[in-house]
Design an enzyme around this catalytic site. Structure first.
Site, PDB file in Angstrom:
ATOM      1  CE  LYS A   1      57.662  54.473  44.946  1.00 38.49           C
ATOM      2  NZ  LYS A   1      56.432  55.092  44.472  1.00 38.49           N
TER       3      LYS A   1
ATOM      4  CG  ASP B   1      53.781  53.272  42.585  1.00 33.91           C
ATOM      5  OD1 ASP B   1      53.050  53.111  43.582  1.00 33.91           O
ATOM      6  OD2 ASP B   1      54.959  53.659  42.657  1.00 33.91           O
TER       7      ASP B   1
ATOM      8  CG  LEU C   1      48.245  56.681  55.385  1.00 31.52           C
ATOM      9  CD1 LEU C   1      47.275  57.217  54.351  1.00 31.52           C
ATOM     10  CD2 LEU C   1      47.563  56.628  56.745  1.00 31.52           C
TER      11      LEU C   1
ATOM     12  CB  ALA D   1      59.028  64.357  33.384  1.00 30.99           C
ATOM     13  N   GLY D   2      58.749  62.837  36.747  1.00 39.64           N
ATOM     14  CA  GLY D   2      59.576  62.177  37.752  1.00 39.64           C
ATOM     15  C   GLY D   2      59.274  60.684  37.798  1.00 39.64           C
TER      16      GLY D   2
ATOM     17  N   GLY E   1      44.784  61.085  45.762  1.00 39.43           N
ATOM     18  CA  GLY E   1      46.043  60.339  45.854  1.00 39.43           C
ATOM     19  C   GLY E   1      45.908  59.123  46.765  1.00 39.43           C
TER      20      GLY E   1
ATOM     21  NE  ARG F   1      60.697  72.841  37.700  1.00 38.23           N
ATOM     22  CZ  ARG F   1      60.915  72.812  38.997  1.00 38.23           C
ATOM     23  NH1 ARG F   1      60.509  73.792  39.770  1.00 38.23           N
ATOM     24  NH2 ARG F   1      61.555  71.797  39.547  1.00 38.23           N
TER      25      ARG F   1
ATOM     26  CB  ALA G   1      54.832  59.424  40.464  1.00 35.50           C
TER      27      ALA G   1
HETATM   28  P1  NDP Z   1      59.949  63.327  41.600  1.00 34.16           P
HETATM   29  O1  NDP Z   1      60.754  64.130  42.562  1.00 34.16           O
HETATM   30  O2  NDP Z   1      60.595  62.198  40.886  1.00 34.16           O
HETATM   31  O3  NDP Z   1      59.337  64.326  40.493  1.00 34.16           O
HETATM   32  C1  NDP Z   1      58.810  65.557  40.871  1.00 34.16           C
HETATM   33  C2  NDP Z   1      58.100  66.195  39.684  1.00 34.16           C
HETATM   34  O4  NDP Z   1      57.504  67.413  40.142  1.00 34.16           O
HETATM   35  C3  NDP Z   1      59.024  66.568  38.539  1.00 34.16           C
HETATM   36  O5  NDP Z   1      58.348  66.382  37.326  1.00 34.16           O
HETATM   37  C4  NDP Z   1      59.271  68.057  38.777  1.00 34.16           C
HETATM   38  O6  NDP Z   1      59.558  68.774  37.617  1.00 34.16           O
HETATM   39  C5  NDP Z   1      57.934  68.493  39.296  1.00 34.16           C
HETATM   40  N1  NDP Z   1      58.011  69.732  40.082  1.00 34.16           N
HETATM   41  C6  NDP Z   1      58.522  69.897  41.332  1.00 34.16           C
HETATM   42  N2  NDP Z   1      58.392  71.196  41.706  1.00 34.16           N
HETATM   43  C7  NDP Z   1      57.800  71.852  40.674  1.00 34.16           C
HETATM   44  C8  NDP Z   1      57.387  73.185  40.473  1.00 34.16           C
HETATM   45  N3  NDP Z   1      57.570  74.135  41.408  1.00 34.16           N
HETATM   46  N4  NDP Z   1      56.795  73.506  39.320  1.00 34.16           N
HETATM   47  C9  NDP Z   1      56.597  72.570  38.356  1.00 34.16           C
HETATM   48  N5  NDP Z   1      56.965  71.283  38.497  1.00 34.16           N
HETATM   49  C10 NDP Z   1      57.566  70.926  39.635  1.00 34.16           C
HETATM   50  O7  NDP Z   1      58.683  62.837  42.423  1.00 34.16           O
HETATM   51  P2  NDP Z   1      57.748  61.558  42.133  1.00 34.16           P
HETATM   52  O8  NDP Z   1      57.501  61.468  40.680  1.00 34.16           O
HETATM   53  O9  NDP Z   1      58.293  60.375  42.811  1.00 34.16           O
HETATM   54  O10 NDP Z   1      56.400  61.966  42.908  1.00 34.16           O
HETATM   55  C11 NDP Z   1      55.526  62.952  42.382  1.00 34.16           C
HETATM   56  C12 NDP Z   1      54.271  62.996  43.248  1.00 34.16           C
HETATM   57  O11 NDP Z   1      53.584  61.747  43.188  1.00 34.16           O
HETATM   58  C13 NDP Z   1      54.602  63.224  44.726  1.00 34.16           C
HETATM   59  O12 NDP Z   1      53.680  64.148  45.234  1.00 34.16           O
HETATM   60  C14 NDP Z   1      54.376  61.842  45.351  1.00 34.16           C
HETATM   61  O13 NDP Z   1      53.956  61.954  46.705  1.00 34.16           O
HETATM   62  C15 NDP Z   1      53.250  61.302  44.490  1.00 34.16           C
HETATM   63  N6  NDP Z   1      53.144  59.829  44.490  1.00 34.16           N
HETATM   64  C16 NDP Z   1      51.945  59.278  44.884  1.00 34.16           C
HETATM   65  C17 NDP Z   1      51.738  57.925  44.864  1.00 34.16           C
HETATM   66  C18 NDP Z   1      50.406  57.375  45.304  1.00 34.16           C
HETATM   67  O14 NDP Z   1      50.249  56.148  45.453  1.00 34.16           O
HETATM   68  N7  NDP Z   1      49.393  58.219  45.493  1.00 34.16           N
HETATM   69  C19 NDP Z   1      52.792  56.979  44.441  1.00 34.16           C
HETATM   70  C20 NDP Z   1      53.999  57.658  44.030  1.00 34.16           C
HETATM   71  C21 NDP Z   1      54.159  59.033  44.067  1.00 34.16           C
HETATM   72  P3  NDP Z   1      61.065  68.958  37.061  1.00 34.16           P
HETATM   73  O15 NDP Z   1      61.394  67.675  36.338  1.00 34.16           O
HETATM   74  O16 NDP Z   1      60.992  70.134  36.175  1.00 34.16           O
HETATM   75  O17 NDP Z   1      61.945  69.167  38.269  1.00 34.16           O
END
Ligand code: NDP
Length: 565
Positions: free
Chosen positions: A78, A114, A26, A167-168, A275, A190, A170
């Site tokens: 990023k 962010d 967007l 813990a990713g 979001g 997780r 974001a």
């Molecule tokens: P990452 O891929 O770095 O992290 C993903 C996270 O989701 C990890 O903590 C992972 O856990 C967890 N996860 C994924 N699947 C599962 C599951 N089935 N059960 C439990 N935990 C799960 O992604 P980002 O941190 O970059 O992004 C996370 C979200 O934030 C996304 O939806 C993204 O679109 C959104 N975002 C929004 C922004 C905004 O401006 N609104 C800006 C940036 C991001 P594990 O470590 O255990 O794998």
């Protein structure tokens, strides 16, 4: 991948969003709306481009040399982009992720917006919740938001218990933001090792998903996992029972706009931050990095709401109050413009008040003179502006019953030509919005360029019947303006009711502006935007209104404050 080295005829500074995939972004829409409203489209261009990880180093080298002013980075760049940059903002370094690159004369500097976007969105939501529950008065809200500018700023998040799920990438920005605001943070994930690593880095608590029932004890919950999007669109890690009305819930996922967790939080009365709100806030910070201008957030938000068919405000919408700028000489006009821009998100340039653009009917006003005067005004614009120039004879006449302009007397025709020159000069200079009366639109034969038209009708004597009002809107629809404005004199309750009914009519056009004129219902001007009028106008000083009954922003705020009590 576009070849950035191919010669381009377009001299505009380019800003881009890169990622893979990128088609859903967007960002181009948000930034372009900002350019259009601020009249910056001739200076900036914003495009999205698919860039794969393996192409990133070459792509950035080309961007460095070309006129790419800013690059917004999204997944998966990023973190990968950091070693390729010339310098890093200290916060981006601490967060460990860059989503914003600014090209400063060939040097690429990385920032992170962010964290600031999430922080602003959450702070606004906390203030909304406190106003809703009566914990904070409006005055205090304003003091708090102003105090952000001071070093002694105390965030409403200070001391609050905040849970962050995920813990990713974001989450890192979010944990940084919450620690910066003085919150007590616990991160849940997780993968326990990732949770522990992040917790150690920022000195916060951590836990696994089996401990999520603790969420009921947190005032703020931030969902930053990917559960709720894509293949997991109908899933949520959070039980409905863990939400309650004292909480604020921030959902980072913006596609879909409303996740299952958002619906659960709402059904339990929690204040929700979507979001898309976080996305908008971080984009506004980028906009400022790239252009130096503050983005016209309220106007962008209205368009995004229309585009995505959602409402970002719970309760009353934030009213868009346009400050009317007048002044008989250019210095006084510019002084008033500065005051209006400090108060309002949008200003109306009533350049028909300027003697430099009036002269006497015997004097000629050349296109060059009009251009010169307006260029001084354009140079001072920092907010979106509506250009308005009405002929003196049209300023009080009941325009709805005025004879067609084509039948005007020769002297009147000369005045129309002067009006055309002034408006055309403003359009050529790139002023973003222009107000033209329906009865004059055809005769003025303006070259609109990228400007947005507010097509208006005025009746300074009475309010037309409901049928007449609808016929007017139908007539206006043929011209397909950006906004429709109906201003009419309201002397009875029936007049007022007809005008307000127009706002709730199912056949109403988008961006309808309704202005009840006259003293009797003067304060209904303040109410109109709360009932769906796209905007309302306010005078800069008491008694200086450009139309009967127009009041100041301060007067309108008395109405808004009373409604919030
Ligand atoms: P990452 O891929 O770095 O992290 C993903 C996270 O989701 C990890 O903590 C992972 O856990 C967890 N996860 C994924 N699947 C599962 C599951 N089935 N059960 C439990 N935990 C799960 O992604 P980002 O941190 O970059 O992004 C996370 C979200 O934030 C996304 O939806 C993204 O679109 C959104 N975002 C929004 C922004 C905004 O401006 N609104 C800006 C940036 C991001 P594990 O470590 O255990 O794998």
């Amino acid at each position: 991948m576009t070849d950035l080295q191919s010669p381009s005829l377009d001299e505009r500074a380019r800003c881009m969003v890169i990622g893979s995939p990128i088609h859903h972004s967007l960002s181009p829409l948000i930034h372009r709306l900002g350019y259009e409203f601020l009249g910056l489209s001739s200076r900036y261009l914003f495009i999205a481009e698919e860039v794969k990880v393996e192409d990133l180093p070459t792509w950035l080298e080309q961007a460095r040399e070309r006129s790419v002013r800013g690059v917004s980075c999204t997944m998966p760049h990023k973190e990968a982009v950091i070693p390729l940059l010339d310098d890093l903002d200290p916060v981006a370094r601490e967060v460990g992720a860059v989503n914003t690159i600014v090209n400063e004369g060939g040097r690429l500097i990385g920032y992170n917006t962010d964290w600031g976007g999430a922080l602003r969105a959450l702070e606004r939501a906390l203030l909304r919740r406190d106003q809703r529950t009566g914990q904070r008065e409006r005055g205090e809200t304003q003091r708090l938001s102003k105090s952000r500018l001071n070093s002694s700023y105390l965030s409403p998040l200070s001391g609050k218990r905040v849970a962050i799920l995920g813990a990713g990438g974001a989450s890192r920005a979010l944990i940084y933001a919450m620690c910066h605001a003085g919150a007590e943070v616990k991160v849940f994930n997780r993968d326990l090792r990732r949770a522990q690593d992040l917790a150690q880095r920022f000195s916060v608590e951590w836990g696994g998903l089996e401990a999520l029932s603790e969420l009921r004890d947190f005032e703020v919950i931030i969902q930053a996992t990917s559960v709720g999007m894509g293949a997991q669109a109908n899933e949520s890690l959070i039980d409905e029972a863990w939400f309650h009305s004292g909480q604020v819930y921030l959902e980072t996922i913006y596609a879909p706009h409303e996740t299952l967790a958002v619906r659960r939080a709402r059904s339990r009365g929690a204040e929700v931050v979507l979001g898309i709100e976080m996305l908008l806030e971080q984009a506004y910070l980028q906009f400022h990095h790239y252009t130096g201008f503050s983005p016209p957030r309220l106007m962008i938000e209205r368009e995004i709401e229309r585009h995505l068919q959602l409402s970002l405000s719970s309760g009353w919408p934030e009213p868009l109050v346009c400050g009317v700028v007048t002044g008989s000489t250019l210095p006084s006009f510019l002084e008033n413009l500065a005051r209006a821009q400090a108060l309002h998100p949008l200003v109306e340039l009533r350049v028909d008040s300027l003697k430099e653009l009036m002269g006497s009917s015997h004097e000629e006003l050349t296109e060059a003179q009009a251009h010169e005067t307006l260029s001084f005004i354009k140079a001072e614009l920092t907010k979106p502006a509506i250009l308005t120039y009405r002929r003196a004879t049209a300023r009080s006449a009941p325009s709805l019953s005025a004879p067609p302009i084509a039948q005007a007397k020769p002297t009147e025709r000369w005045l129309i030509e002067r009006q055309r020159r002034v408006l055309q000069a403003g359009l050529d200079l790139g002023i973003g919005l222009i107000d033209v009366d329906l009865t004059e639109y055809d005769a003025l034969t303006l070259r609109m360029g990228e400007a947005r038209l507010i097509l208006s009708t005025h009746d300074y004597q009475e309010t037309p019947s409901t049928q007449q009002l609808h016929s007017l809107l139908e007539e206006m629809a043929h011209i397909q303006p950006f906004a429709y404005k109906i201003a009419s004199y309201a002397s009875t309750r029936q007049d007022l009711s007809r005008l307000f009914q127009l706002l709730t009519s199912p056949s109403r056009p988008p961006r309808l502006i309704v202005i009840p004129m006259g003293e009797r219902f003067a304060m209904s001007r303040a109410l109109a935007p709360l009932f769906g009028s796209y905007l309302t106008f306010a005078a800069l000083d008491q008694g200086q209104g450009s139309a009967p009954g127009q009041r100041t922003l301060e007067d309108y705020h008395q109405v808004y404050d009373a409604l919030q009590r």
